[in-house]
Design an enzyme around this catalytic site. Sequence first.
Site, PDB file in Angstrom:
ATOM      1  N   SER A  17      43.269 -11.355  57.328  1.00  0.00           N
ATOM      2  CA  SER A  17      44.091 -12.569  57.312  1.00  0.00           C
ATOM      3  C   SER A  17      44.828 -12.672  55.982  1.00  0.00           C
ATOM      4  CB  SER A  17      43.232 -13.808  57.565  1.00  0.00           C
ATOM      5  OG  SER A  17      42.131 -13.860  56.656  1.00  0.00           O
TER       6      SER A  17
ATOM      7  N   ARG B 138      28.972 -11.033  55.994  1.00  0.00           N
ATOM      8  CA  ARG B 138      27.552 -11.078  56.321  1.00  0.00           C
ATOM      9  C   ARG B 138      27.186 -12.372  57.043  1.00  0.00           C
ATOM     10  NH1 ARG B 138      25.343 -11.608  50.118  1.00  0.00           N
ATOM     11  NH2 ARG B 138      27.459 -11.479  49.364  1.00  0.00           N
TER      12      ARG B 138
ATOM     13  N   LYS C  96      24.058 -20.043  58.691  1.00  0.00           N
ATOM     14  CA  LYS C  96      23.554 -20.643  57.454  1.00  0.00           C
ATOM     15  C   LYS C  96      22.985 -22.033  57.723  1.00  0.00           C
ATOM     16  CE  LYS C  96      26.291 -18.063  54.124  1.00  0.00           C
ATOM     17  NZ  LYS C  96      26.958 -18.136  52.816  1.00  0.00           N
TER      18      LYS C  96
ATOM     19  N   GLU D 191      27.910 -17.040  47.342  1.00  0.00           N
ATOM     20  CA  GLU D 191      27.039 -15.893  47.610  1.00  0.00           C
ATOM     21  C   GLU D 191      26.924 -15.007  46.375  1.00  0.00           C
ATOM     22  OE1 GLU D 191      28.831 -14.225  51.105  1.00  0.00           O
ATOM     23  OE2 GLU D 191      27.786 -15.605  52.448  1.00  0.00           O
ATOM     24  N   LEU D 192      26.211 -15.514  45.385  1.00  0.00           N
ATOM     25  CA  LEU D 192      26.042 -14.829  44.116  1.00  0.00           C
ATOM     26  C   LEU D 192      24.567 -14.891  43.718  1.00  0.00           C
ATOM     27  CD1 LEU D 192      29.088 -16.480  42.313  1.00  0.00           C
ATOM     28  CD2 LEU D 192      28.997 -14.115  43.109  1.00  0.00           C
TER      29      LEU D 192
ATOM     30  N   HIS E  45      42.717 -14.206  17.403  1.00  0.00           N
ATOM     31  CA  HIS E  45      43.951 -13.418  17.542  1.00  0.00           C
ATOM     32  C   HIS E  45      43.703 -11.986  17.081  1.00  0.00           C
ATOM     33  CE1 HIS E  45      48.257 -12.869  17.853  1.00  0.00           C
ATOM     34  NE2 HIS E  45      48.235 -12.258  16.673  1.00  0.00           N
TER      35      HIS E  45
END
Length: 276
Positions: free
Chosen positions: A9, A72, A94, A119-120, A251
């Site tokens: 998509s 998943r 879920k 999802e971590l 910098h």
Amino acid sequence: NDVTVAVRSILLRGFDRECSEKIGEYMKDHGVKFKTEVTPSKMEKVDGDKIKVTFSDGSSDTYDTVLGAIGRYADTEKLGLDSVNIKTNPKNKKIPTKFEQTVTPNIYAIGDVMEGCPELTPVAIQAGIILARRLFGGTKEAMDYVNICTTVFTPIEYACVGLSEDDAKEKFGADGIEVYHREFLPLEWSLSQNRHESNAFTKVVVDKTKEENVLGIHYVGPNAGEVMQGYGVSMRQGLKFKDLTDTVGIHPTSSEEIVTLSITKSSGEDAAAGGC
């Protein structure tokens, strides 16, 4: 190398659209081909170890290697949740929760199995720690699922914390937010023939209050994860845009571009900047 990416998509669904599109543009500029709005419908071995892929639009091509990123589902079907009146999301299996608690008060869910949870792995670990503190340590602290630093390790890296511009508009309205943004050439890229014509990008999304509370920080460029991690600490403390611009930058680094932002999208000014 000849690489083709098939996208069902949109690229990187769930992430900031502007940043996702910049990643796609960068990859195209560096020779990656994209097939959009297609899915593989058939794969077959041809000419020995080659793989012929037929796509949903009827087109086909032959590749040496095919990698499938298929997403998943939560593996909850065999947990017997129906017997304790817990219903799952039919699309991804879920479990809906409120502060990790299911509709059955003594059953909790954390991590990827929980609806609305990023999802971590580090998120699941932290959520478990905070839940244990609430259940057994007498605290009332809730897990923050918004201000989580996330990095996408695409050829040009992308990191973010907080709301995307799209989600901020949905929550506060298009007239309720402002975006500070900038394109720039990282110093390390200026020395590379392959990258000196590419730009990095950063933006900060704020609300249109007097305080200009920071809603999200986004960065597309080298070492994105290293750049973003520290800003996650500030976001959890209630970061304001003035806090950023009052900070002295290091910098010459890419991270200093975040604390020197001054051009807003609403101004219509050119957000492109030169190199060091």
